[in-house]
Motif scaffolding. Structure first.
Motif, PDB file in Angstrom:
ATOM      1  N   ILE A   9     -35.332 -21.584 -19.872  1.00  0.00           N
ATOM      2  CA  ILE A   9     -36.674 -20.458 -19.311  1.00  0.00           C
ATOM      3  C   ILE A   9     -36.237 -20.269 -17.371  1.00  0.00           C
ATOM      4  CG2 ILE A   9     -38.553 -21.311 -20.337  1.00  0.00           C
ATOM      5  CD1 ILE A   9     -39.451 -22.712 -17.977  1.00  0.00           C
ATOM      6  N   GLY A  10     -35.178 -20.411 -17.035  1.00  0.00           N
ATOM      7  CA  GLY A  10     -35.114 -20.179 -15.942  1.00  0.00           C
ATOM      8  C   GLY A  10     -33.834 -21.273 -15.222  1.00  0.00           C
ATOM      9  N   SER A  11     -33.531 -21.219 -13.717  1.00  0.00           N
ATOM     10  CA  SER A  11     -32.147 -22.033 -12.744  1.00  0.00           C
ATOM     11  C   SER A  11     -33.111 -22.297 -11.729  1.00  0.00           C
ATOM     12  CB  SER A  11     -30.989 -21.215 -13.475  1.00  0.00           C
ATOM     13  OG  SER A  11     -31.509 -19.766 -12.385  1.00  0.00           O
ATOM     14  N   VAL A  12     -32.809 -23.286 -11.352  1.00  0.00           N
ATOM     15  CA  VAL A  12     -32.037 -23.289  -9.969  1.00  0.00           C
ATOM     16  C   VAL A  12     -31.211 -23.438 -10.003  1.00  0.00           C
ATOM     17  CG1 VAL A  12     -32.585 -25.377  -7.976  1.00  0.00           C
ATOM     18  CG2 VAL A  12     -34.584 -25.354 -10.519  1.00  0.00           C
ATOM     19  N   ILE A  13     -30.988 -22.687  -8.761  1.00  0.00           N
ATOM     20  CA  ILE A  13     -29.063 -22.330  -8.031  1.00  0.00           C
ATOM     21  C   ILE A  13     -29.172 -22.402  -6.671  1.00  0.00           C
ATOM     22  CG2 ILE A  13     -27.399 -20.433  -7.928  1.00  0.00           C
ATOM     23  CD1 ILE A  13     -29.138 -19.084  -9.876  1.00  0.00           C
ATOM     24  N   LEU A  41     -29.497 -32.804  -7.175  1.00  0.00           N
ATOM     25  CA  LEU A  41     -30.998 -32.046  -6.829  1.00  0.00           C
ATOM     26  C   LEU A  41     -30.696 -31.107  -7.568  1.00  0.00           C
ATOM     27  CD1 LEU A  41     -29.593 -31.879  -2.805  1.00  0.00           C
ATOM     28  CD2 LEU A  41     -31.839 -32.919  -4.128  1.00  0.00           C
ATOM     29  N   ALA A  42     -30.098 -30.464  -7.605  1.00  0.00           N
ATOM     30  CA  ALA A  42     -30.109 -29.026  -8.188  1.00  0.00           C
ATOM     31  C   ALA A  42     -31.059 -29.748 -10.058  1.00  0.00           C
ATOM     32  CB  ALA A  42     -29.431 -27.983  -8.693  1.00  0.00           C
ATOM     33  N   SER A  43     -30.682 -30.589 -10.826  1.00  0.00           N
ATOM     34  CA  SER A  43     -31.284 -31.097 -12.268  1.00  0.00           C
ATOM     35  C   SER A  43     -32.684 -31.629 -11.974  1.00  0.00           C
ATOM     36  CB  SER A  43     -30.534 -32.852 -12.713  1.00  0.00           C
ATOM     37  OG  SER A  43     -29.251 -31.688 -12.920  1.00  0.00           O
ATOM     38  N   THR A  44     -32.877 -32.340 -10.541  1.00  0.00           N
ATOM     39  CA  THR A  44     -34.082 -32.853 -10.508  1.00  0.00           C
ATOM     40  C   THR A  44     -35.418 -32.674 -10.854  1.00  0.00           C
ATOM     41  OG1 THR A  44     -33.603 -34.871  -9.234  1.00  0.00           O
ATOM     42  CG2 THR A  44     -35.211 -34.009  -9.250  1.00  0.00           C
ATOM     43  N   ALA A  45     -34.762 -30.400  -9.366  1.00  0.00           N
ATOM     44  CA  ALA A  45     -35.765 -29.709  -9.115  1.00  0.00           C
ATOM     45  C   ALA A  45     -36.119 -28.672 -10.407  1.00  0.00           C
ATOM     46  CB  ALA A  45     -35.259 -28.233  -8.240  1.00  0.00           C
ATOM     47  N   ALA A  46     -35.125 -28.689 -11.455  1.00  0.00           N
ATOM     48  CA  ALA A  46     -35.747 -28.348 -12.706  1.00  0.00           C
ATOM     49  C   ALA A  46     -36.377 -29.410 -13.872  1.00  0.00           C
ATOM     50  CB  ALA A  46     -33.798 -27.690 -13.218  1.00  0.00           C
ATOM     51  N   ALA A  47     -35.992 -30.235 -13.817  1.00  0.00           N
ATOM     52  CA  ALA A  47     -36.163 -31.315 -15.038  1.00  0.00           C
ATOM     53  C   ALA A  47     -38.069 -30.798 -14.230  1.00  0.00           C
ATOM     54  CB  ALA A  47     -35.824 -32.401 -14.189  1.00  0.00           C
ATOM     55  N   PHE A  48     -38.606 -31.110 -12.742  1.00  0.00           N
ATOM     56  CA  PHE A  48     -39.429 -30.705 -12.399  1.00  0.00           C
ATOM     57  C   PHE A  48     -40.412 -29.624 -12.513  1.00  0.00           C
ATOM     58  CE2 PHE A  48     -42.943 -30.407  -8.650  1.00  0.00           C
ATOM     59  CZ  PHE A  48     -43.208 -31.641  -8.819  1.00  0.00           C
ATOM     60  N   LEU A  49     -39.649 -28.736 -12.452  1.00  0.00           N
ATOM     61  CA  LEU A  49     -40.691 -27.560 -12.707  1.00  0.00           C
ATOM     62  C   LEU A  49     -41.029 -27.127 -14.499  1.00  0.00           C
ATOM     63  CD1 LEU A  49     -38.448 -25.355 -10.079  1.00  0.00           C
ATOM     64  CD2 LEU A  49     -40.766 -25.400  -9.921  1.00  0.00           C
ATOM     65  N   ILE A  95     -25.550 -24.794 -10.370  1.00  0.00           N
ATOM     66  CA  ILE A  95     -26.533 -24.206 -11.247  1.00  0.00           C
ATOM     67  C   ILE A  95     -27.512 -24.779 -12.290  1.00  0.00           C
ATOM     68  CG2 ILE A  95     -27.011 -22.045 -12.761  1.00  0.00           C
ATOM     69  CD1 ILE A  95     -24.792 -20.297 -11.642  1.00  0.00           C
ATOM     70  N   CYS A  96     -28.166 -24.702 -12.342  1.00  0.00           N
ATOM     71  CA  CYS A  96     -28.559 -26.043 -13.609  1.00  0.00           C
ATOM     72  C   CYS A  96     -30.028 -25.177 -13.958  1.00  0.00           C
ATOM     73  CB  CYS A  96     -29.574 -26.928 -12.847  1.00  0.00           C
ATOM     74  SG  CYS A  96     -30.081 -28.018 -13.476  1.00  0.00           S
ATOM     75  N   PRO A  97     -30.076 -25.218 -15.713  1.00  0.00           N
ATOM     76  CA  PRO A  97     -30.993 -24.710 -16.099  1.00  0.00           C
ATOM     77  C   PRO A  97     -32.606 -25.089 -15.993  1.00  0.00           C
ATOM     78  CG  PRO A  97     -29.757 -25.532 -17.851  1.00  0.00           C
ATOM     79  CD  PRO A  97     -28.957 -25.644 -16.196  1.00  0.00           C
ATOM     80  N   ILE A  98     -33.407 -24.333 -16.223  1.00  0.00           N
ATOM     81  CA  ILE A  98     -34.892 -25.297 -16.038  1.00  0.00           C
ATOM     82  C   ILE A  98     -34.997 -24.977 -17.716  1.00  0.00           C
ATOM     83  CG2 ILE A  98     -37.285 -25.373 -15.713  1.00  0.00           C
ATOM     84  CD1 ILE A  98     -36.341 -23.467 -13.428  1.00  0.00           C
ATOM     85  N   ARG A 104     -27.582 -23.263 -21.589  1.00  0.00           N
ATOM     86  CA  ARG A 104     -27.920 -24.696 -21.385  1.00  0.00           C
ATOM     87  C   ARG A 104     -27.218 -25.297 -20.189  1.00  0.00           C
ATOM     88  NH1 ARG A 104     -32.758 -26.635 -24.567  1.00  0.00           N
ATOM     89  NH2 ARG A 104     -33.355 -24.844 -25.175  1.00  0.00           N
ATOM     90  N   GLU A 105     -25.935 -24.237 -20.342  1.00  0.00           N
ATOM     91  CA  GLU A 105     -25.151 -25.295 -19.011  1.00  0.00           C
ATOM     92  C   GLU A 105     -25.099 -25.483 -17.571  1.00  0.00           C
ATOM     93  OE1 GLU A 105     -21.143 -22.884 -18.870  1.00  0.00           O
ATOM     94  OE2 GLU A 105     -21.841 -21.273 -20.035  1.00  0.00           O
ATOM     95  N   THR A 106     -24.375 -26.528 -16.955  1.00  0.00           N
ATOM     96  CA  THR A 106     -25.084 -26.813 -15.766  1.00  0.00           C
ATOM     97  C   THR A 106     -23.486 -26.706 -14.803  1.00  0.00           C
ATOM     98  OG1 THR A 106     -26.691 -28.610 -15.981  1.00  0.00           O
ATOM     99  CG2 THR A 106     -25.766 -28.279 -13.745  1.00  0.00           C
ATOM    100  N   ILE A 107     -24.047 -25.641 -13.851  1.00  0.00           N
ATOM    101  CA  ILE A 107     -22.154 -25.090 -13.567  1.00  0.00           C
ATOM    102  C   ILE A 107     -22.566 -25.934 -11.948  1.00  0.00           C
ATOM    103  CG2 ILE A 107     -20.734 -23.339 -12.600  1.00  0.00           C
ATOM    104  CD1 ILE A 107     -22.225 -21.531 -14.948  1.00  0.00           C
ATOM    105  N   ILE A 108     -21.555 -26.171 -11.818  1.00  0.00           N
ATOM    106  CA  ILE A 108     -21.219 -26.833 -10.465  1.00  0.00           C
ATOM    107  C   ILE A 108     -19.517 -25.699 -10.055  1.00  0.00           C
ATOM    108  CG2 ILE A 108     -20.006 -28.552 -11.175  1.00  0.00           C
ATOM    109  CD1 ILE A 108     -19.866 -29.716  -8.172  1.00  0.00           C
TER     110      ILE A 108
END
Length: 181
Positions: free
Chosen positions: A146-150, A167-175, A136-139, A108-112
């Motif tokens: 269950i996945g990631s937004v990159i 942006l990545a965190s918002t997309a991951a949270a939404f998905l 990289i942000c985990p979904i 569950r790492e967010t990587i920049i």
């Protein structure tokens, strides 16, 4: 379909053991869900189930919108492969993710990171593309990763910051929330 030459018997409870070599190759672990398909010739097909795969078309539209708005490469993955890619590297679509990316998702790492950083990870095992920055942000859905937004760029002049992480965190949270409905 490729024959493996391996034959297994069904036990008295209707179970079949999937050989260890196949499980390792396909990254199937104990407790992983498998989807069962049949075809007209009487074949039974087992496929590793991807809950986020059900959002494939939706994830593609989301990735396309983000890529158009930002000008960056946007990829969405489950824990095995890329299910949506937008931007200049559509060749990532349906490719398997790297073990490093799988580990980051599970942790569950967010990587920049920039390509010069030690925490920069390859996103596929065959990653030959020269990305200069990544977010990289985990979904997370119902408590499970269950996945990631990159978000990626090849432009050496671009440096990612808080905006790209958000942006990545918002997309991951939404998905992730879409999966819960």
């Amino acid at each position: 379909m490729k024959a493996t030459g391996i034959v297994r018997r069904i036990d008295d409870l209707g179970r079949v053991v999937v050989p260890k070599e196949i499980r390792r190759t396909l990254r199937i672990r104990e407790g992983d869900p498998l989807e069962i398909f049949t075809d007209r010739e009487g074949e039974i097909i087992l496929k590793k189930y991807s809950p986020i795969g059900e959002l494939g078309q939706f994830a593609k539209q989301y990735a396309d919108s983000m890529a158009q708005t930002t000008g960056y490469i946007v990829a969405i993955s489950d824990k095995d492969q890329f299910i949506a890619v937008a931007g200049s590297v559509k060749s990532l679509l349906s490719k398997g993710i790297s073990r490093e990316l799988e580990s980051a998702i599970n942790d569950r790492e967010t990587i920049i990171a920039s390509s010069d950083d030690k925490n920069f990870i390859r996103i596929t095992d065959e990653d030959e593309t020269e990305f200069t920055y990544q977010v990289i942000c985990p979904i997370i859905s119902e408590g499970d990763a269950i996945g990631s937004v990159i978000i990626l760029t090849k432009d050496p002049k671009v440096k990612f910051g808080d905006t790209e992480v958000k942006l990545a965190s918002t997309a991951a949270a939404f998905l992730g929330r879409q999966m819960e409905q």
